[in-house]
Design a protein around this motif. Structure first.
Motif, PDB file in Angstrom:
ATOM      1  N   ARG A   8       0.878  -1.143   0.014  1.00 41.73           N
ATOM      2  CA  ARG A   8       0.024   0.020   0.099  1.00 41.73           C
ATOM      3  C   ARG A   8       0.785   1.180  -0.020  1.00 41.73           C
ATOM      4  NH1 ARG A   8      -4.460  -0.145   4.603  1.00 41.73           N
ATOM      5  NH2 ARG A   8      -3.038  -1.889   4.862  1.00 41.73           N
ATOM      6  N   ASP A   9       1.748   1.244   0.941  1.00 38.85           N
ATOM      7  CA  ASP A   9       2.826   2.406   0.853  1.00 38.85           C
ATOM      8  C   ASP A   9       3.692   2.645  -0.434  1.00 38.85           C
ATOM      9  OD1 ASP A   9       2.249   2.792   3.548  1.00 38.85           O
ATOM     10  OD2 ASP A   9       3.942   1.834   4.266  1.00 38.85           O
ATOM     11  N   ALA A  10       3.904   1.580  -1.039  1.00 41.95           N
ATOM     12  CA  ALA A  10       4.448   1.524  -2.445  1.00 41.95           C
ATOM     13  C   ALA A  10       3.642   2.182  -3.295  1.00 41.95           C
ATOM     14  CB  ALA A  10       5.085   0.369  -2.740  1.00 41.95           C
ATOM     15  N   ARG A  11       2.329   1.639  -3.241  1.00 44.89           N
ATOM     16  CA  ARG A  11       1.401   2.083  -4.419  1.00 44.89           C
ATOM     17  C   ARG A  11       1.244   3.741  -4.160  1.00 44.89           C
ATOM     18  NH1 ARG A  11      -3.636   3.042  -3.611  1.00 44.89           N
ATOM     19  NH2 ARG A  11      -3.764   1.397  -1.867  1.00 44.89           N
ATOM     20  N   ARG A  12       1.092   4.048  -2.981  1.00 46.36           N
ATOM     21  CA  ARG A  12       0.944   5.520  -2.501  1.00 46.36           C
ATOM     22  C   ARG A  12       1.926   6.300  -3.202  1.00 46.36           C
ATOM     23  NH1 ARG A  12       0.766   7.807   3.490  1.00 46.36           N
ATOM     24  NH2 ARG A  12       0.225   9.896   3.137  1.00 46.36           N
ATOM     25  N   ALA A  13       3.188   5.979  -3.047  1.00 48.51           N
ATOM     26  CA  ALA A  13       4.576   6.710  -3.186  1.00 48.51           C
ATOM     27  C   ALA A  13       4.236   6.919  -4.845  1.00 48.51           C
ATOM     28  CB  ALA A  13       5.738   5.841  -2.864  1.00 48.51           C
ATOM     29  N   ARG A  14       4.020   5.750  -5.621  1.00 48.08           N
ATOM     30  CA  ARG A  14       4.092   5.605  -7.114  1.00 48.08           C
ATOM     31  C   ARG A  14       2.959   6.672  -7.621  1.00 48.08           C
ATOM     32  NH1 ARG A  14       4.336   0.137  -6.484  1.00 48.08           N
ATOM     33  NH2 ARG A  14       2.161  -0.066  -7.197  1.00 48.08           N
ATOM     34  N   GLU A  15       1.815   6.614  -6.951  1.00 45.47           N
ATOM     35  CA  GLU A  15       0.727   7.462  -7.283  1.00 45.47           C
ATOM     36  C   GLU A  15       1.273   9.042  -7.036  1.00 45.47           C
ATOM     37  OE1 GLU A  15      -2.739   6.345  -4.948  1.00 45.47           O
ATOM     38  OE2 GLU A  15      -3.084   4.670  -6.454  1.00 45.47           O
ATOM     39  N   HIS A  55       1.884  18.739   2.455  1.00 41.99           N
ATOM     40  CA  HIS A  55       0.488  18.681   2.962  1.00 41.99           C
ATOM     41  C   HIS A  55      -0.259  17.707   1.997  1.00 41.99           C
ATOM     42  CE1 HIS A  55      -3.508  19.977   4.329  1.00 41.99           C
ATOM     43  NE2 HIS A  55      -3.709  20.073   3.162  1.00 41.99           N
ATOM     44  N   THR A  56      -0.363  17.772   0.604  1.00 37.76           N
ATOM     45  CA  THR A  56      -0.943  16.731  -0.127  1.00 37.76           C
ATOM     46  C   THR A  56      -0.587  15.552   0.006  1.00 37.76           C
ATOM     47  OG1 THR A  56      -1.164  18.751  -2.012  1.00 37.76           O
ATOM     48  CG2 THR A  56      -1.515  16.297  -2.664  1.00 37.76           C
ATOM     49  N   TYR A  57       0.728  15.046   0.154  1.00 38.20           N
ATOM     50  CA  TYR A  57       1.067  13.832   0.444  1.00 38.20           C
ATOM     51  C   TYR A  57       0.504  13.311   1.776  1.00 38.20           C
ATOM     52  CZ  TYR A  57       3.947   9.709   0.811  1.00 38.20           C
ATOM     53  OH  TYR A  57       4.476   8.483   0.877  1.00 38.20           O
ATOM     54  N   ALA A  58       0.784  14.138   2.802  1.00 35.41           N
ATOM     55  CA  ALA A  58       0.131  13.749   4.312  1.00 35.41           C
ATOM     56  C   ALA A  58      -1.471  13.387   3.955  1.00 35.41           C
ATOM     57  CB  ALA A  58       0.349  14.935   4.988  1.00 35.41           C
TER      58      ALA A  58
END
Length: 168
Positions: A8-15, A55-58
């Protein structure tokens, strides 16, 4: 469980990386217009952009269908607005770079003009974002546009030895 979280973290980082690759340049340009810095020397704009992206990433997981660009733009605008108010006072001005196309405008005028004309934000949305009446946003945008389209003329230099005084 850990594998699922890591996935999930990897997918979030890619997105998020894809979002920054697509929207980062436009957000950087908007921040540079807001701060009225030179395009090649814009530390305040880069700081604004970094804070907006952080902020957007958070908030990334909580966006749930919302536009991340809109989230970043809103944060950029409100952070600029608050920062200008606290740093320079209600009517204060930062020293804009003379090469900036918006150097002649006050910070609030720049903010409204960038939101309305560069970003295409509706008058009512800009007003809600800034906590101003829509009529006030309209008036400020018109005044800022007029200032840019019809800059104040500088006085012509006086000629030396212009008019002669007739002897009495």
């Amino acid at each position: 469980m850990r594998d699922r979280q890591a996935s999930r973290d990897a997918r979030r980082a890619r997105e998020f990386e894809a979002f920054v690759a697509g929207a980062g340049g436009r957000l950087q340009h908007a921040a540079t217009l807001l701060t009225a810095e030179a395009p090649d020397a814009n530390p305040r704009a880069r700081r604004l952009l970094t804070l907006a992206l952080a902020h957007t990433y958070a908030c990334w997981d909580r966006l749930r269908g919302e536009d991340p660009y809109d989230c970043a733009r809103q944060y950029l605008a409100t952070r600029f607005s608050r920062g200008t108010w606290h740093q320079y006072g209600a009517f204060g001005r930062a020293r804009p770079h003379p090469r900036s196309p918006l150097a002649a405008l006050a910070p609030q005028e720049r903010l409204i003009l960038v939101l309305r004309l560069y970003e295409g934000v509706a008058e009512e949305q800009a007003a809600a974002l800034l906590g101003l009446p829509a009529e006030r946003v309209h008036t400020i945008c018109d005044r800022a546009t007029a200032t840019l389209l019809h800059p104040a003329r500088t006085a012509a230099p006086r000629a030396m030895g212009g008019a002669r005084v007739a002897p009495s």
